[in-house]
Motif scaffolding. Structure first.
Motif, PDB file in Angstrom:
ATOM      1  N   PRO A 254     -22.668   1.968 -45.989  1.00 32.42           N
ATOM      2  CA  PRO A 254     -23.994   2.277 -46.530  1.00 32.42           C
ATOM      3  C   PRO A 254     -24.736   1.037 -46.997  1.00 32.42           C
ATOM      4  O   PRO A 254     -24.174   0.178 -47.693  1.00 32.42           O
ATOM      5  CB  PRO A 254     -23.682   3.201 -47.710  1.00 32.42           C
ATOM      6  N   ALA A 255     -25.988   0.946 -46.604  1.00 35.66           N
ATOM      7  CA  ALA A 255     -26.875  -0.130 -47.041  1.00 35.66           C
ATOM      8  C   ALA A 255     -28.032   0.472 -47.826  1.00 35.66           C
ATOM      9  O   ALA A 255     -28.487   1.578 -47.536  1.00 35.66           O
ATOM     10  CB  ALA A 255     -27.412  -0.913 -45.847  1.00 35.66           C
ATOM     11  N   VAL A 256     -28.500  -0.260 -48.808  1.00 35.64           N
ATOM     12  CA  VAL A 256     -29.642   0.184 -49.622  1.00 35.64           C
ATOM     13  C   VAL A 256     -30.890  -0.541 -49.132  1.00 35.64           C
ATOM     14  O   VAL A 256     -30.918  -1.780 -49.063  1.00 35.64           O
ATOM     15  CB  VAL A 256     -29.408  -0.111 -51.116  1.00 35.64           C
ATOM     16  N   VAL A 257     -31.911   0.225 -48.777  1.00 36.12           N
ATOM     17  CA  VAL A 257     -33.213  -0.327 -48.405  1.00 36.12           C
ATOM     18  C   VAL A 257     -34.246   0.254 -49.365  1.00 36.12           C
ATOM     19  O   VAL A 257     -34.404   1.474 -49.444  1.00 36.12           O
ATOM     20  CB  VAL A 257     -33.587  -0.002 -46.951  1.00 36.12           C
TER      21      VAL A 257
ATOM     22  N   TYR B  75     -36.026  -4.659 -50.614  1.00 43.09           N
ATOM     23  CA  TYR B  75     -34.609  -4.951 -50.847  1.00 43.09           C
ATOM     24  C   TYR B  75     -33.806  -4.500 -49.628  1.00 43.09           C
ATOM     25  O   TYR B  75     -33.988  -3.377 -49.136  1.00 43.09           O
ATOM     26  CB  TYR B  75     -34.073  -4.181 -52.057  1.00 43.09           C
ATOM     27  N   PHE B  76     -32.908  -5.337 -49.194  1.00 45.25           N
ATOM     28  CA  PHE B  76     -31.934  -4.964 -48.169  1.00 45.25           C
ATOM     29  C   PHE B  76     -30.560  -5.396 -48.684  1.00 45.25           C
ATOM     30  O   PHE B  76     -30.213  -6.572 -48.646  1.00 45.25           O
ATOM     31  CB  PHE B  76     -32.269  -5.646 -46.844  1.00 45.25           C
ATOM     32  N   PHE B  77     -29.824  -4.430 -49.213  1.00 43.52           N
ATOM     33  CA  PHE B  77     -28.516  -4.704 -49.796  1.00 43.52           C
ATOM     34  C   PHE B  77     -27.438  -4.102 -48.889  1.00 43.52           C
ATOM     35  O   PHE B  77     -27.182  -2.895 -48.905  1.00 43.52           O
ATOM     36  CB  PHE B  77     -28.420  -4.116 -51.209  1.00 43.52           C
ATOM     37  N   GLU B  78     -26.836  -4.962 -48.109  1.00 43.69           N
ATOM     38  CA  GLU B  78     -25.855  -4.555 -47.100  1.00 43.69           C
ATOM     39  C   GLU B  78     -24.529  -4.171 -47.748  1.00 43.69           C
ATOM     40  O   GLU B  78     -24.206  -4.636 -48.842  1.00 43.69           O
ATOM     41  CB  GLU B  78     -25.652  -5.728 -46.128  1.00 43.69           C
ATOM     42  N   GLY B  79     -23.721  -3.366 -47.013  1.00 40.87           N
ATOM     43  CA  GLY B  79     -22.453  -2.915 -47.559  1.00 40.87           C
ATOM     44  C   GLY B  79     -21.229  -3.306 -46.764  1.00 40.87           C
ATOM     45  O   GLY B  79     -20.147  -2.755 -46.985  1.00 40.87           O
TER      46      GLY B  79
END
Length: 469
Positions: A87-90, A168-172
């Motif tokens: 899961p990534a947060v955008v 924001y692009f927070f990769e997992g």
């Protein structure tokens, strides 16, 4: 490296003092939020519980909403093999008319803990010791997430009518090789499009001296299997005429470096291009090298780290000492990781490496070579306008002129960002320092530099809002 000028109270339409005061007054809250993230063992490797990645993504998404993002999503895309990515947060805050958009990248997954006996503090419990915060992910890269969160809060609270678009692009899954990254970029290209991309996943020159990362080595990896027997046999009955697979693997490995300790694979790019160098005593202290150990390679230490190839055996399959027996081992498999100089094509590096491996005389033993990973190097455009703005912001935050430095590590996905968003200016920043020990036991974050990193990013966003790009 020091600047003779002090940071300005107000410059380029930016109220420097107000932003710094906001961050200072909220710093303990920022540390509490980072502590909560560190407590989640969000490891993207298959042998660890994926539920922790989900928990981590949800916690990061909540922080993004709190930072003022009107749109927050947790998204996934498949890897090339068809497995679903992590899961990534955008999160998105649209730009006002005429204003640019800045994409802020970090990753919420972390490295495995390794042997917990090597840690001086609990692995997933952020622990303050002096001016450092210890814990897995405290530096790499949950601190990067908090830099982005806290910087946006500061500008939204301190800059009237702030209009820069922020994504924001927070990769997992960065620590697992970002297997779905390219597919993710292409699937969500419209959401991630930006004029400037800031990747907060690098290091600074030293505690108290900030840096912009101007180059990163590329990388490739291969698994090699050596086989001399069809099956295991008694070492007393057959040892002598037969060399076991680990001995032959050791012979092969011994050919990878020359007498100076430099990589001896023909055809690899090697450069002498660094403008600065490390003090050897400081490098030894930061790396943990034994006093008796003679450093490998030739030339500046910085070139050996940034501009020349490196090769390491990072894993080997064979019985452990505790499970050994008087047996000739028929097969040994080991994995090699290579770091590649800027300008090196990873595919050609793998070809050169395979040719070297297959031409070593191992008395006719079978050798299998399997390429498993490849990633491009990165070379920054130092003439890009965002680079000058970032350098100003770093100097204002630290009170010291920043260094443009290379980094021996690799961030292969930056090449994907450049391919998918060719018009975007890319900046590589970070919160680590030479003693952060990312990926190792006792990973830590220097709290003073962490605060300055937040200040620098807030100042950068504010100046882009004031003056544009």
């Amino acid at each position: 490296m020091s600047s003779n000028s002090m940071p300005e109270a107000s410059a380029h339409g930016v109220d420097v003092a107000s932003l710094k005061n906001h961050i200072q007054s909220n710093f303990e809250q920022i540390l509490e939020e980072l502590t909560s993230l560190v407590a989640i063992p969000s490891i993207a490797w298959e042998s660890f519980d994926p539920a922790n990645l989900e928990k981590s993504a949800e916690a990061v998404a909540a922080l993004a909403k709190d930072a003022g993002m009107p749109s927050v999503e947790i998204l996934r895309e498949p890897t090339d093999s068809g497995a679903m990515g992590a899961p990534a947060v955008v999160a998105r805050r649209p730009a006002a008319p005429g204003k640019p958009t800045v994409l802020l990248y970090a990753h919420h997954d972390v490295q495995p803990p390794g042997d917990e006996a090597d840690w001086n503090t609990p692995v997933f419990e952020a622990t303050r010791v002096g001016d450092r915060l210890f814990g897995r992910g405290a530096a790499d890269d949950k601190a990067g997430i908090m830099v982005h969160i806290a910087a946006l809060r500061a500008v939204l609270d301190s800059v009237a009518d702030f209009g820069v678009g922020v994504t924001y692009f927070f990769e997992g899954e960065e620590e697992a090789g970002s297997p779905s990254f390219r597919n993710f970029l292409e699937a969500h290209q419209d959401k991630l499009a930006a004029d400037v991309i800031i990747v907060a996943d690098s290091s600074n020159w030293a505690v108290g001296t900030p840096a912009l990362t101007s180059s990163l080595r590329g990388m490739c990896a291969a698994e090699i299997t050596v086989r001399s027997l069809r099956h295991a046999v008694h070492s007393g009955m057959f040892g002598g005429p037969i060399l076991d697979a680990p001995i032959l693997a050791a012979k092969l490995i011994s050919t990878f470096h020359n007498e100076d300790g430099a990589v001896s694979i023909a055809g690899l790019v090697s450069n002498d291009a660094a403008d600065v160098d490390f003090d050897e005593a400081e490098f030894r202290r930061d790396s943990g090298a034994l006093d008796s150990y003679s450093l490998a390679g030739t030339g500046k230490i910085t070139d050996r780290l940034w501009n020349k190839p490196a090769l390491s055996v990072i894993g080997m399959d064979m019985p452990s000492v505790d499970h050994s027996s008087n047996t000739l081992i028929p097969q040994a498999r080991f994995k090699v990781s290579m770091r590649l100089a800027p300008g090196q094509d990873p595919a050609k590096a793998l070809e050169a490496f395979e040719e070297h491996v297959m031409n070593v005389d191992l008395r006719g033993a079978e050798v299998e070579f399997k390429a498993v990973e490849a990633g491009n190097a990165y070379l920054a455009d130092l003439a890009a306008s965002a680079n000058g703005t970032a350098s100003w912001a770093l100097e204002q935050a630290w009170g010291v002129v920043p260094v443009h430095m290379g980094l021996g590590g690799s961030i292969p996905f930056i090449a994907d960002l450049s391919d998918v968003f060719p018009e975007a200016q890319i900046l590589v920043t970070g919160v680590e320092d030479p003693d952060s020990r990312a990926h190792s036991a006792n990973e830590s974050l220097h709290l003073g530099d962490f605060q300055h990193a937040i200040e620098a990013e807030a100042l950068l966003l504010a100046r882009i809002d004031s003056e544009g790009l």
